[in-house]
Enzyme design. Structure first.
Site, mmCIF file in Angstrom:
data_model
loop_
_atom_site.group_PDB
_atom_site.id
_atom_site.type_symbol
_atom_site.label_atom_id
_atom_site.label_comp_id
_atom_site.label_asym_id
_atom_site.label_seq_id
_atom_site.Cartn_x
_atom_site.Cartn_y
_atom_site.Cartn_z
ATOM 1 C CG ASP A 1 52.914 26.116 27.840
ATOM 2 O OD1 ASP A 1 52.232 25.182 28.308
ATOM 3 O OD2 ASP A 1 54.070 25.932 27.402
ATOM 4 C CG HIS B 1 55.347 22.734 30.749
ATOM 5 N ND1 HIS B 1 54.505 23.617 30.093
ATOM 6 C CD2 HIS B 1 55.232 23.012 32.069
ATOM 7 C CE1 HIS B 1 53.896 24.384 30.987
ATOM 8 N NE2 HIS B 1 54.315 24.048 32.184
ATOM 9 C CG HIS C 1 48.746 18.508 28.957
ATOM 10 N ND1 HIS C 1 48.487 19.860 28.955
ATOM 11 C CD2 HIS C 1 48.889 18.147 30.255
ATOM 12 C CE1 HIS C 1 48.494 20.309 30.207
ATOM 13 N NE2 HIS C 1 48.728 19.281 31.015
ATOM 14 C CD GLU D 1 48.206 22.329 26.212
ATOM 15 O OE1 GLU D 1 47.282 22.886 26.827
ATOM 16 O OE2 GLU D 1 48.503 21.137 26.381
ATOM 17 C CG ASP E 1 54.852 18.780 27.111
ATOM 18 O OD1 ASP E 1 54.271 19.284 26.121
ATOM 19 O OD2 ASP E 1 54.861 19.323 28.229
ATOM 20 C CG ASP F 1 55.945 22.841 26.014
ATOM 21 O OD1 ASP F 1 55.318 21.852 25.581
ATOM 22 O OD2 ASP F 1 55.572 23.514 27.014
ATOM 23 C CG HIS G 1 52.040 19.796 23.450
ATOM 24 N ND1 HIS G 1 53.073 20.646 23.809
ATOM 25 C CD2 HIS G 1 52.289 19.418 22.176
ATOM 26 C CE1 HIS G 1 53.911 20.781 22.785
ATOM 27 N NE2 HIS G 1 53.465 20.042 21.775
ATOM 28 C CG ASP H 1 52.611 24.203 25.128
ATOM 29 O OD1 ASP H 1 52.569 23.212 25.877
ATOM 30 O OD2 ASP H 1 51.874 25.204 25.263
HETATM 31 N N1 LIG Z 1 54.824 18.630 33.910
HETATM 32 C C1 LIG Z 1 53.444 18.862 34.213
HETATM 33 C C2 LIG Z 1 52.903 19.974 33.278
HETATM 34 C C3 LIG Z 1 52.712 19.514 31.865
HETATM 35 C C4 LIG Z 1 52.352 20.649 30.910
HETATM 36 C C5 LIG Z 1 51.912 20.129 29.577
HETATM 37 B B1 LIG Z 1 52.053 21.160 28.368
HETATM 38 O O1 LIG Z 1 51.531 20.563 27.180
HETATM 39 O O2 LIG Z 1 51.383 22.370 28.673
HETATM 40 O O3 LIG Z 1 53.436 21.470 28.138
HETATM 41 C C6 LIG Z 1 53.271 19.193 35.697
HETATM 42 C C7 LIG Z 1 53.714 20.559 36.022
HETATM 43 N N2 LIG Z 1 53.983 20.701 37.445
HETATM 44 C C8 LIG Z 1 52.934 20.174 38.295
HETATM 45 C C9 LIG Z 1 53.210 20.432 39.751
HETATM 46 C C10 LIG Z 1 53.465 21.926 39.984
HETATM 47 O O4 LIG Z 1 53.796 22.194 41.339
HETATM 48 C C11 LIG Z 1 54.566 22.413 39.079
HETATM 49 C C12 LIG Z 1 54.203 22.135 37.672
HETATM 50 C C13 LIG Z 1 52.642 17.600 34.049
HETATM 51 O O5 LIG Z 1 51.445 17.667 34.283
HETATM 52 O O6 LIG Z 1 53.274 16.562 33.728
HETATM 53 MN MN LIG Z 2 53.380 21.199 25.886
HETATM 54 MN MN LIG Z 3 53.687 23.674 28.049
HETATM 55 MN MN LIG Z 4 49.346 23.041 28.629
#
Ligand SMILES: N[C@](CCCC[B-](O)(O)O)(CCN1CCC(O)CC1)C(=O)O
Ligand SMILES: [Mn+2]
Ligand SMILES: [Mn+2]
Ligand SMILES: [Mn+2]
Length: 312
Positions: free
Chosen positions: A236, A121, A136, A279, A123, A119, A96, A234
């Site tokens: 997901d 998330h 992402h 994704e 993001d 999504d 993403h 996304d």
């Molecule tokens: N918010 C997350 C996930 C992003 C997902 C990107 B996507 O494109 O798929 O929407 C981190 C998520 N978070 C990390 C710690 C865990 O304990 C809980 C989930 C991040 O990495 O910033």
């Molecule tokens: Mn995303």
């Molecule tokens: Mn996502």
């Molecule tokens: Mn992802």
């Protein structure tokens, strides 16, 4: 309708290999043929090629900054060209982080636009709030005018200028939002429909409110016309029972029907101008059926954007 497909086999916005195979798997499932069966003209611009970045040392937590910057600059130019050829752009990811280039290029072609971000998330982490360093999880912060001061100029990102206003963004499907992201969403007053609201209102009401919200803006802003819509989807967002082959699955997602309804509704607005489908990661499926189900759902979501309706 006509679709201009751009494949972006890119995975450096996150740390799980396999998502770069998304474009080929979606094509192999017959996207072009099925779009043509809908009476949609299709031009496939092929896959972008991304040169390997030998020296791409992490910057603090941030991973693969130079690769992500270079990839998105290329993608921006590609999406702009697709729009200038008069197509609805279809960007097949890849992770993403590619929404940075896709939305930037779309905006370069059409000016101000609305963004519907579907999504699990948000993001919207900034380079300073991210837990993981994965870009992402940050694309929205790179695109918003209101967060310009929160995103340092990074190597290979000097081409990027914020191009979206927070009030022109709607999130649907949220269920895994980091604390800093939640703070940012509240501070900016961004319109969100988490899975709680999807349960509470139902997807039809969510879509009515989304479209009312986005069109209400045009009475207060200078341009009287409604803004073109950029749908950044996304996979997901969809429940992992239906779309398990993805990098960051989260339980309690959209049903297949809710996911498709979102695209059918946006198609009917006539404002849909670009779609990202990101994704899909074949390596994250435990069985071939997992991958098939995920890819098939991705194709059906895209068909919903181009007029496929379930009544036949
Ligand atoms: N918010 C997350 C996930 C992003 C997902 C990107 B996507 O494109 O798929 O929407 C981190 C998520 N978070 C990390 C710690 C865990 O304990 C809980 C989930 C991040 O990495 O910033
Ligand atoms: Mn995303
Ligand atoms: Mn996502
Ligand atoms: Mn992802």
């Amino acid at each position: 309708r006509s679709a201009g497909i751009v494949g972006a086999p890119f995975c450096k916005g996150q740390s799980r290999g396999g998502v770069e195979d998304g474009p080929e798997r979606i094509r192999a499932a017959g996207l072009q043929r099925r779009l043509q069966q809908l009476g949609c003209a299709v031009k496939d611009y092929g896959n972008l090629t991304f040169e390997d970045m030998s020296l791409d040392e992490p910057m603090g937590l941030l991973k693969s900054v130079r690769a992500v910057g270079a990839a998105n600059q290329k993608l921006s130019e590609a999406v702009r060209a697709v729009k200038e050829d008069g197509h609805t752009a279809v960007m097949l990811g890849g992770d993403h982080s590619l929404a940075i280039g896709s939305i930037h290029g779309h905006s370069a072609a059409v000016g101000e636009l609305s963004v519907v971000w579907v999504d699990a998330h948000a993001d919207i982490n900034t380079p300073l709030t991210t837990y993981t360093g994965n870009i992402h999880g940050q694309p929205v912060s790179y695109l918003l005018h209101e967060l310009r001061s929160k995103v340092p100029v990074l190597p290979n990102f000097s081409w990027l200028k914020p191009c979206v206003s927070a009030a022109d963004v709607v999130f649907i499907g949220l269920r895994d939002v980091d604390p800093a992201e939640h703070y940012i969403l509240k501070m900016l007053g961004v319109k969100t429909f988490s899975m709680s609201e999807v349960d509470q209102l139902g997807v039809a009401r969510v879509m009515e409110e989304t479209c009312d919200y986005l069109s209400a803006r045009c009475f207060v802003s200078l341009n009287r016309g409604k803004k073109p819509i950029h749908l950044s989807y996304d996979i997901d967002a969809i429940d992992p029972s239906v779309a398990p082959a993805t990098g960051t699955p989260v339980v309690g997602g959209l049903t297949y029907r809710e996911g498709v309804y979102i695209t059918e509704h946006l198609c009917q607005t006539g404002l849909l101008s670009a779609v990202d489908l990101v994704e899909v990661n074949p390596l994250r499926g435990q069985t071939e059926e997992d991958v098939r189900s995920t890819v098939s759902t991705a194709v059906d979501l895209l068909l919903g954007c181009f007029g496929r309706v379930r009544e036949g």
